[in-house]
Design an enzyme around this catalytic site. Structure first.
Site, short mmCIF file in Angstrom:
data_model
loop_
_atom_site.label_atom_id
_atom_site.label_comp_id
_atom_site.label_asym_id
_atom_site.label_seq_id
_atom_site.Cartn_x
_atom_site.Cartn_y
_atom_site.Cartn_z
N HIS A 135 59.09 120.52 100.87
CA HIS A 135 59.43 119.11 101.07
C HIS A 135 60.89 118.88 100.69
CE1 HIS A 135 55.06 118.37 101.19
NE2 HIS A 135 55.39 117.27 101.87
N LYS A 139 61.39 114.32 96.66
CA LYS A 139 59.95 114.16 96.38
C LYS A 139 59.67 114.27 94.88
CE LYS A 139 55.43 115.55 98.05
NZ LYS A 139 55.01 114.14 98.18
N1 LIG Z 1 50.03 109.70 102.39
C1 LIG Z 1 50.99 110.07 103.25
O1 LIG Z 1 50.75 110.35 104.44
C2 LIG Z 1 52.42 110.12 102.78
C3 LIG Z 1 53.45 110.46 103.65
C4 LIG Z 1 54.75 110.41 103.18
C5 LIG Z 1 55.02 110.03 101.87
N2 LIG Z 1 53.97 109.74 101.05
C6 LIG Z 1 54.18 109.25 99.68
O2 LIG Z 1 54.58 107.91 99.74
C7 LIG Z 1 55.39 107.58 98.61
C8 LIG Z 1 56.69 106.95 99.08
O3 LIG Z 1 57.43 107.87 99.84
P1 LIG Z 1 58.89 107.52 100.38
O4 LIG Z 1 59.35 108.77 101.04
O5 LIG Z 1 58.89 106.23 101.12
O6 LIG Z 1 59.67 107.33 98.98
P2 LIG Z 1 60.99 106.47 98.71
O7 LIG Z 1 61.49 106.94 97.39
O8 LIG Z 1 61.90 106.55 99.89
O9 LIG Z 1 60.46 104.96 98.59
C9 LIG Z 1 59.73 104.47 97.49
C10 LIG Z 1 60.04 103.00 97.36
O10 LIG Z 1 59.18 102.43 96.38
C11 LIG Z 1 59.96 101.46 95.69
N3 LIG Z 1 59.37 101.03 94.43
C12 LIG Z 1 59.59 101.51 93.17
N4 LIG Z 1 58.87 100.80 92.28
C13 LIG Z 1 58.19 99.85 92.98
C14 LIG Z 1 57.28 98.82 92.63
N5 LIG Z 1 56.92 98.60 91.34
N6 LIG Z 1 56.76 98.05 93.61
C15 LIG Z 1 57.10 98.27 94.91
N7 LIG Z 1 57.97 99.22 95.31
C16 LIG Z 1 58.50 100.01 94.35
C17 LIG Z 1 61.32 102.15 95.52
O11 LIG Z 1 62.34 101.24 95.17
C18 LIG Z 1 61.50 102.75 96.92
O12 LIG Z 1 62.10 101.82 97.81
C19 LIG Z 1 55.54 108.89 97.84
O13 LIG Z 1 54.56 108.94 96.82
C20 LIG Z 1 55.25 109.96 98.88
O14 LIG Z 1 54.77 111.16 98.34
C21 LIG Z 1 52.70 109.77 101.48
#
Ligand SMILES: NC(=O)c1ccc[n+]([C@@H]2O[C@H](COP(=O)([O-])OP(=O)(O)OC[C@H]3O[C@@H](n4cnc5c(N)ncnc54)[C@H](O)[C@@H]3O)[C@@H](O)[C@H]2O)c1
Length: 238
Positions: A135, A139
């Site tokens: 990844h 991450k």
């Molecule tokens: N299930 C799936 O299919 C899948 C796919 C991709 C990513 N993910 C997961 O999704 C999550 C997010 O991934 P990403 O790539 O968008 O990460 P990212 O770091 O780009 O985005 C995360 C966002 O969450 C925000 N955040 C932090 N604290 C918060 C709060 N208290 N309330 C609301 N928002 C808050 C951050 O400011 C940021 O904008 C990760 O845990 C990742 O592993 C899951």
């Protein structure tokens, strides 16, 4: 459908595009600096909330969705030690919660293939199984939620494996998971069975995040009028 986005990072932005493409409306976007908006009429008017934030914030966000009686599509990974707590809060409170460690259709086909291959391998003890996941460098969790699902599915189906562990802690009854963080890779998972004479491997390589976003929006459409603790096996019937 009226959708609230919680977490407006890489996934939140990708989901926003898919939501609009599929003719839905975004009524509220909540990120770390405006969590006060959980109390807003706009958030409370949502039919479904889609949550992709961080492992540290996810549980509190689910709790706020339950308090507002808004069904949640949960995408954040790295919080599974609280799974029982979330499940109990959902069921006891008669709420709606959908979780998938990976929302892409391709990965869910890959999950089914992984289980099938593990069952076959019960008859072939000369093969040892290991996994590699790659990844992007941003991450926060390792192994990935997808890698954990793949490993747990092997443990359920292949009698000689009892657990998974990161490569350096590996025991013979464990599935060794090697995690690599490099560049901007959206996600690669490879399961490898090795014997002295050959290697069999199956691999999923996500080209972009759009597949995850599409699956999350389809899950939101699916749960709108449902109750309970749901997952991909409820949505996809292979
Ligand atoms: N299930 C799936 O299919 C899948 C796919 C991709 C990513 N993910 C997961 O999704 C999550 C997010 O991934 P990403 O790539 O968008 O990460 P990212 O770091 O780009 O985005 C995360 C966002 O969450 C925000 N955040 C932090 N604290 C918060 C709060 N208290 N309330 C609301 N928002 C808050 C951050 O400011 C940021 O904008 C990760 O845990 C990742 O592993 C899951």
């Amino acid at each position: 459908m009226r959708i609230a986005l919680i977490g407006y990072g890489k996934m939140g932005h990708q989901i926003e595009q898919v939501v609009i493409e599929r003719g839905h409306e975004i009524v509220s976007i909540i990120d770390v600096n405006n969590t006060i908006d959980f109390d807003s009429p706009a958030f409370k008017s949502a039919d479904v909330a889609i949550e992709f934030s961080t492992p540290a914030s996810a549980i509190e966000n689910y709790r706020k969705c339950f308090a507002a009686h808004i069904p949640v599509v949960a995408g954040t990974t790295g919080w599974l030690e609280h799974l029982d707590e979330v499940k109990t809060a959902c069921i006891d409170g008669k709420q709606t919660f959908f979780y998938a460690s990976n929302y892409s259709l391709g990965v869910n086909i890959f999950f089914a293939l992984n289980e099938y291959l593990a069952r076959i391998m019960n008859k072939y003890p000369d093969y040892n199984v290991k996994m590699e996941e790659i990844h992007h460098i941003h991450k926060l969790d390792a192994p990935s939620g997808t890698a954990i699902t793949l490993a747990e599915d092997i443990v359920k189906n292949l009698d000689r494996k009892k657990n998974w562990s990161l490569e350096k802690e590996n025991k013979a009854s464990d599935i060794a998971i090697h995690c690599i963080r490099e560049g901007e890779v959206p996600g690669i998972h490879e399961i490898v069975y090795e014997s002295e004479v050959d290697t069999i491997s199956i691999k999923h390589d996500a080209i972009s995040r759009k597949g995850f976003a599409l699956g999350a929006v389809v899950a939101a459409e699916f749960i709108k009028d449902k109750r309970g603790f749901l997952g991909m096996s409820d949505l996809l019937k292979f």
